[in-house]
Structure formats: structure tokens, C-alpha cells
Design a protein around this motif. Structure first.
Motif, PDB file in Angstrom:
ATOM      1  N   LEU A   3       0.821  -1.205   0.000  1.00 28.91           N
ATOM      2  CA  LEU A   3       0.000   0.000   0.000  1.00 28.91           C
ATOM      3  C   LEU A   3       0.859   1.261   0.000  1.00 28.91           C
ATOM      4  O   LEU A   3       0.521   2.245  -0.621  1.00 28.91           O
ATOM      5  CB  LEU A   3      -0.920   0.017   1.222  1.00 28.91           C
ATOM      6  CG  LEU A   3      -2.037  -1.010   1.199  1.00 28.91           C
ATOM      7  CD1 LEU A   3      -2.788  -0.968   2.515  1.00 28.91           C
ATOM      8  CD2 LEU A   3      -2.977  -0.760   0.052  1.00 28.91           C
ATOM      9  N   ASN A   4       1.932   1.217   0.675  1.00 28.99           N
ATOM     10  CA  ASN A   4       2.816   2.383   0.737  1.00 28.99           C
ATOM     11  C   ASN A   4       3.935   2.185  -0.263  1.00 28.99           C
ATOM     12  O   ASN A   4       4.842   1.395  -0.038  1.00 28.99           O
ATOM     13  CB  ASN A   4       3.350   2.524   2.159  1.00 28.99           C
ATOM     14  CG  ASN A   4       4.049   3.845   2.364  1.00 28.99           C
ATOM     15  OD1 ASN A   4       4.196   4.612   1.423  1.00 28.99           O
ATOM     16  ND2 ASN A   4       4.471   4.090   3.567  1.00 28.99           N
ATOM     17  N   LEU A   5       3.869   2.888  -1.383  1.00 24.57           N
ATOM     18  CA  LEU A   5       4.841   2.697  -2.439  1.00 24.57           C
ATOM     19  C   LEU A   5       6.207   3.257  -2.077  1.00 24.57           C
ATOM     20  O   LEU A   5       7.227   2.718  -2.482  1.00 24.57           O
ATOM     21  CB  LEU A   5       4.344   3.379  -3.723  1.00 24.57           C
ATOM     22  CG  LEU A   5       3.084   2.816  -4.340  1.00 24.57           C
ATOM     23  CD1 LEU A   5       2.683   3.651  -5.539  1.00 24.57           C
ATOM     24  CD2 LEU A   5       3.307   1.378  -4.745  1.00 24.57           C
ATOM     25  N   PHE A   6       6.227   4.363  -1.360  1.00 31.10           N
ATOM     26  CA  PHE A   6       7.486   5.028  -1.102  1.00 31.10           C
ATOM     27  C   PHE A   6       8.150   4.566   0.191  1.00 31.10           C
ATOM     28  O   PHE A   6       9.288   4.895   0.451  1.00 31.10           O
ATOM     29  CB  PHE A   6       7.280   6.548  -1.046  1.00 31.10           C
ATOM     30  CG  PHE A   6       6.740   7.093  -2.334  1.00 31.10           C
ATOM     31  CD1 PHE A   6       7.526   7.114  -3.474  1.00 31.10           C
ATOM     32  CD2 PHE A   6       5.439   7.548  -2.415  1.00 31.10           C
ATOM     33  CE1 PHE A   6       7.027   7.616  -4.656  1.00 31.10           C
ATOM     34  CE2 PHE A   6       4.935   8.039  -3.593  1.00 31.10           C
ATOM     35  CZ  PHE A   6       5.729   8.072  -4.723  1.00 31.10           C
ATOM     36  N   GLY A   7       7.486   3.878   1.002  1.00 30.40           N
ATOM     37  CA  GLY A   7       8.068   3.366   2.233  1.00 30.40           C
ATOM     38  C   GLY A   7       8.393   4.497   3.209  1.00 30.40           C
ATOM     39  O   GLY A   7       7.720   5.510   3.280  1.00 30.40           O
ATOM     40  N   ASN A   8       9.458   4.335   3.929  1.00 33.07           N
ATOM     41  CA  ASN A   8       9.847   5.299   4.954  1.00 33.07           C
ATOM     42  C   ASN A   8      10.883   6.289   4.452  1.00 33.07           C
ATOM     43  O   ASN A   8      11.428   7.060   5.231  1.00 33.07           O
ATOM     44  CB  ASN A   8      10.404   4.565   6.175  1.00 33.07           C
ATOM     45  CG  ASN A   8       9.303   3.866   6.947  1.00 33.07           C
ATOM     46  OD1 ASN A   8       8.164   4.263   6.869  1.00 33.07           O
ATOM     47  ND2 ASN A   8       9.665   2.830   7.676  1.00 33.07           N
ATOM     48  N   LYS A   9      11.177   6.283   3.172  1.00 34.36           N
ATOM     49  CA  LYS A   9      12.186   7.202   2.651  1.00 34.36           C
ATOM     50  C   LYS A   9      11.791   8.666   2.844  1.00 34.36           C
ATOM     51  O   LYS A   9      12.638   9.492   3.143  1.00 34.36           O
ATOM     52  CB  LYS A   9      12.413   6.958   1.165  1.00 34.36           C
ATOM     53  CG  LYS A   9      13.285   5.809   0.855  1.00 34.36           C
ATOM     54  CD  LYS A   9      13.550   5.768  -0.641  1.00 34.36           C
ATOM     55  CE  LYS A   9      14.509   4.682  -0.986  1.00 34.36           C
ATOM     56  NZ  LYS A   9      14.774   4.621  -2.404  1.00 34.36           N
ATOM     57  N   PHE A  10      10.549   9.007   2.644  1.00 37.96           N
ATOM     58  CA  PHE A  10      10.132  10.396   2.666  1.00 37.96           C
ATOM     59  C   PHE A  10       9.502  10.830   3.987  1.00 37.96           C
ATOM     60  O   PHE A  10       9.106  11.958   4.132  1.00 37.96           O
ATOM     61  CB  PHE A  10       9.158  10.667   1.512  1.00 37.96           C
ATOM     62  CG  PHE A  10       9.813  10.515   0.174  1.00 37.96           C
ATOM     63  CD1 PHE A  10      10.680  11.487  -0.291  1.00 37.96           C
ATOM     64  CD2 PHE A  10       9.569   9.405  -0.605  1.00 37.96           C
ATOM     65  CE1 PHE A  10      11.287  11.354  -1.520  1.00 37.96           C
ATOM     66  CE2 PHE A  10      10.181   9.268  -1.831  1.00 37.96           C
ATOM     67  CZ  PHE A  10      11.041  10.232  -2.293  1.00 37.96           C
ATOM     68  N   SER A  11       9.389   9.972   4.927  1.00 32.19           N
ATOM     69  CA  SER A  11       8.855  10.387   6.222  1.00 32.19           C
ATOM     70  C   SER A  11      10.020  10.914   7.063  1.00 32.19           C
ATOM     71  O   SER A  11      11.089  10.309   7.104  1.00 32.19           O
ATOM     72  CB  SER A  11       8.163   9.223   6.915  1.00 32.19           C
ATOM     73  OG  SER A  11       9.101   8.195   7.163  1.00 32.19           O
ATOM     74  N   PRO A  12       9.837  12.055   7.716  1.00 32.30           N
ATOM     75  CA  PRO A  12      10.939  12.645   8.477  1.00 32.30           C
ATOM     76  C   PRO A  12      11.258  11.831   9.721  1.00 32.30           C
ATOM     77  O   PRO A  12      10.397  11.198  10.313  1.00 32.30           O
ATOM     78  CB  PRO A  12      10.403  14.020   8.849  1.00 32.30           C
ATOM     79  CG  PRO A  12       8.928  13.866   8.816  1.00 32.30           C
ATOM     80  CD  PRO A  12       8.627  12.826   7.781  1.00 32.30           C
ATOM     81  N   LYS A  13      12.520  11.891  10.083  1.00 30.83           N
ATOM     82  CA  LYS A  13      12.942  11.209  11.292  1.00 30.83           C
ATOM     83  C   LYS A  13      12.600  12.071  12.497  1.00 30.83           C
ATOM     84  O   LYS A  13      12.581  13.289  12.416  1.00 30.83           O
ATOM     85  CB  LYS A  13      14.453  10.970  11.260  1.00 30.83           C
ATOM     86  CG  LYS A  13      14.885  10.026  10.181  1.00 30.83           C
ATOM     87  CD  LYS A  13      16.373   9.813  10.243  1.00 30.83           C
ATOM     88  CE  LYS A  13      16.817   8.882   9.130  1.00 30.83           C
ATOM     89  NZ  LYS A  13      18.257   8.669   9.151  1.00 30.83           N
TER      90      LYS A  13
END
Length: 124
Positions: A3-13
Motif C-alpha cells: 500500500l505504501n509505495l514510497f516506504g519510509n524514505k520520505f517520512s521525516p525522522k
């Protein structure tokens, strides 16, 4: 297919929490804090090209100019100039009033002279 194509790459830490700062400066009395932090900033003086200016009451005031008059001297002279202008205007007003009074009395005097001449002519 996820469902999440981009994964955690674009979520801020998440940022790590800040360390607590020391509150020891809150327990100082006013004299200690002035000595510690230099809070006495009443008279700020700057010397630029031989001209010394001071910061007073939110304004920069020129103390001395190379051989010229200081700010306080200029203010004193401006006040004196204003007083002299007011006195001059008052004296001009007095002069106008006196000239009006002179014109009125001379007109009355001429009227009486003419009246006297007419009475003398009628008497003859």
C-alpha cells in the motif's frame, strides 16, 4: 503490491529531545546577574570618524562633532531661536496695532481740523 509505495524514505525522522538547560541563572539576584551577564547598557557610545554619538531614550544623539556644537547645544539654540521668533512675531503684532491706532487718531484729527475750518468759514 504494498500500500505504501514510497516506504519510509520520505517520512521525516524524529528529532532527539533537547537536554534541559541549567536554570542556575534564574536564582541570581540583580547585582550578580549584572556582574555575570553585563546587563548595564544604559550609555552606549560610538565613535565614528571623530564623531561621538550616544544612544539615549531610543535616539542616537551626537555628543561632539569635530569642532562643532554638540546635540544638547543645538537643542538649546533651537529653543532660544524659537523664543526669539515668538517674541519677534509678538512685537510685529504690537507694531501693527500701534500703526492702526496712529492711523485712526490721525484720521480723527484731520476730521476735526476740517470741521473746525468749516465752522470758521461759516462764522465769517
Amino acid at each position: 503490491m504494498p500500500l505504501n509505495l514510497f516506504g519510509n524514505k520520505f517520512s521525516p525522522k524524529k528529532t532527539p529531545p533537547r537536554r534541559a538547560q541549567s536554570l542556575s541563572n534564574l536564582h541570581l539576584d540583580s547585582t550578580q546577574s549584572q556582574a555575570e551577564f553585563g546587563l548595564d547598557c544604559n550609555n552606549v557610545k560610538v565613535n565614528l570618524g571623530g564623531n561621538e554619538v550616544t544612544f539615549e531614550n531610543g535616539h542616537w544623539i551626537q555628543e561632539s562633532a569635530g569642532g562643532g556644537a554638540g546635540h544638547h547645544e543645538v537643542i538649546r539654540l533651537q529653543k532660544h531661536n524659537q523664543q526669539l521668533q515668538e517674541e519677534n512675531n509678538f512685537l510685529k503684532l504690537k507694531l501693527d496695532i500701534l500703526l492702526d491706532m496712529l492711523a485712526e487718531t490721525s484720521a480723527i484729527s484731520h476730521f476735526h481740523e476740517n470741521e473746525l475750518k468749516q465752522l470758521r468759514l461759516k462764522k465769517r
